[in-house]
Design an enzyme around this catalytic site. Structure first.
Site, PDB file in Angstrom:
ATOM      1  CB  SER A  24      21.437   7.005 -10.092  1.00 40.08           C
ATOM      2  OG  SER A  24      21.108   8.372 -10.338  1.00 40.08           O
ATOM      3  CE1 TYR A  50       7.525   7.451  -7.243  1.00 40.02           C
ATOM      4  CE2 TYR A  50       8.136   9.635  -8.023  1.00 40.02           C
ATOM      5  CZ  TYR A  50       7.370   8.827  -7.203  1.00 40.02           C
ATOM      6  OH  TYR A  50       6.460   9.397  -6.353  1.00 40.02           O
ATOM      7  CD  GLU A  73      23.788  10.329  -9.245  1.00 37.13           C
ATOM      8  OE1 GLU A  73      24.276  11.105  -8.384  1.00 37.13           O
ATOM      9  OE2 GLU A  73      22.558  10.163  -9.394  1.00 37.13           O
ATOM     10  CG  ASP A 126      23.217  16.529 -20.356  1.00 39.31           C
ATOM     11  OD1 ASP A 126      22.077  16.214 -19.970  1.00 39.31           O
ATOM     12  OD2 ASP A 126      23.478  17.611 -20.921  1.00 39.31           O
ATOM     13  CE1 TYR A 132       5.468  17.825  -8.469  1.00 39.96           C
ATOM     14  CE2 TYR A 132       3.564  17.087  -9.720  1.00 39.96           C
ATOM     15  CZ  TYR A 132       4.906  16.996  -9.427  1.00 39.96           C
ATOM     16  OH  TYR A 132       5.690  16.100 -10.122  1.00 39.96           O
ATOM     17  CE  LYS A 144       6.060  15.473 -13.466  1.00 33.76           C
ATOM     18  NZ  LYS A 144       7.184  14.557 -13.821  1.00 33.76           N
ATOM     19  CB  VAL A 199      10.622  10.476   1.166  1.00 32.81           C
ATOM     20  CG1 VAL A 199      11.705  11.481   1.536  1.00 32.81           C
ATOM     21  CG2 VAL A 199       9.436  10.601   2.124  1.00 32.81           C
ATOM     22  CB  THR A 200      12.217  11.366  -4.469  1.00 34.42           C
ATOM     23  OG1 THR A 200      11.493  12.548  -4.858  1.00 34.42           O
ATOM     24  CG2 THR A 200      11.297  10.151  -4.615  1.00 34.42           C
TER      25      THR A 200
END
Length: 402
Positions: A54, A57, A79, A115, A243, A252, A283-284
């Site tokens: 939703s 990415y 959501e 979930d 990060y 990651k 931009v997220t």
């Protein structure tokens, strides 16, 4: 049905309401921006499972998968519905719009809200694959960004944190006051303590991705040649301390190690493969929470302009590689690199030069702040071209039915 005029109300980068028409137009624009289209008869096409469909990415993977690869299958997200005077979350409205696109394209895509970390959701998905999609799954895209995860085996809830490892990190970040005036501000983030790293890895690493594969394989649902990709990010040396070298970076690395384990296993059992997809900056809602990322992304846009590659175009490339329309060429770590345009030496040198020069007084001339602010608003359906924001809009949009 509730109809009202919606105006953007926010605290920093967090907006209190979302605009249904703006979210729908945003999804339609993504569809138009995705190159090419699969020409498959209705009812055919590979069966895919998209986790985190939703937003960000994951949304791009869903839209590009529908248009570029002609996927059908299941999309999972988490959501909130509209409630009283509050609208639904933006992802709720984007999901409704994506469902409309899928129907118009003749693609059978089922949208589940819940979930993704739970075994209940895994059972629900498995039953749908068995009953509706012939008992065969061809692709799984894992794009789940969450602050917490509860382990179904132990009931333990883990919480992720954004912290450097080893020592505190001081960096510059971009903030805006209530009038939208930008400020470049120094912020310091204390180092990870105690089990911060382990907790973050438990949430954002590869454990749940592997659990999904175990669950679906255990029910015999992975088709011959099954392929799966989990989404990752490396980013610039300018943001590495918080990060890639921080707690999220540790997660990651775990995700990428999981990919190598899964790749060996899937190759042996179903002739399949597992990869991580390293995407470029965007931009997220997740990225705006990382100190320094807002400033970095605005400066990157200032350097590249329209040459920034939006997520939906990145995922058109990923789907081509997963489906065999283009060669799948992983790097030495088994990662598909979609971030070459961002990490090119000349681009990073130009961004680094602007980073050093950026102050509250100079940033407007170095970063594309208008674009960045509009991108943040568009995450919630505002500032989308072609939408009449003076008109009342229905906010009680239902979740897509099956």
């Amino acid at each position: 049905m509730s109809e009202r005029v919606l105006t953007p109300r926010h605290r920093g980068f967090l907006f209190l309401d979302s605009h249904p028409a703006g979210c729908a137009r945003l999804v339609a624009d993504m569809w138009q921006a995705c190159p090419g289209a699969a020409e498959l008869p209705e009812g055919e096409g590979p069966v895919a499972l998209i986790m985190g469909s939703s937003a960000g990415y994951g949304l791009a993977a869903t839209v590009a998968g529908l248009k570029r690869a002609g996927i059908r299958g299941i999309a999972v997200s988490y959501e909130k519905a509209p409630s009283g005077r509050r609208t639904a979350t933006a992802g709720w409205y984007r999901t409704a719009a994506t469902a409309d696109l899928a129907r118009a394209a003749g693609r059978d895509l089922v949208f589940l809200n819940g979930d993704a970390f739970s075994d209940l959701m895994k059972d629900q998905v498995a039953e749908l694959i068995e009953q509706r999609f012939g008992g065969r799954l061809d692709y799984l895209i894992h794009s789940v960004a969450a602050p917490r995860r509860t382990d179904p085996d132990t009931g333990t809830t883990y919480a992720s944190v954004l912290k450097p490892i080893g020592r505190a990190n001081r960096t510059r970040t971009l903030v805006f006051d209530e009038q939208g005036v930008p400020e470049v501000r120094e912020v310091e983030t204390g180092p990870a303590e105690g089990d911060d790293v382990e907790q973050t890895v438990a949430v954002m690493g590869g454990a749940d991705w592997e659990r999904w594969i175990d669950h679906l394989a255990g029910r015999g649902l992975l088709g011959e040649g099954f392929a799966t990709a989990a989404l990752s990010y490396i980013g610039s040396p300018l943001t590495a301390a918080i990060y890639r070298q921080g707690t999220i970076g540790a997660a990651k690395l775990h995700l990428e190690a999981t990919a190598r384990t899964l790749n060996e296993r899937l190759g042996r059992t179903v002739g399949g493969r597992a990869v991580t997809s390293v995407n470029g900056a965007a931009v997220t809602q997740s990225s705006t929470a990382v100190p320094g990322i807002a400033l970095y992304t605005g400066l990157l846009r200032g350097v590249l302009g329209e040459d920034m590659v939006p997520p939906v175009r990145q995922f058109a490339s990923l789907w081509d590689q997963l489906t065999g329309a283009a060669p799948l060429v992983p790097d030495e770590e088994g990662r598909i690199r979609l971030d070459g345009w961002e990490l090119a030496d000349d681009v990073q040198a130009a961004v680094a030069e602007r980073w050093e020069a950026a102050t509250t007084g100079t940033v407007a001339g170095l970063a594309d702040l208008d674009w960045f602010c509009a991108e943040v608003r568009r995450l919630y359906g505002f500032s989308v071209p072609g939408v009449d924001y003076s008109a009342a809009v229905a906010t009680d949009v239902p979740w897509p039915g099956r």
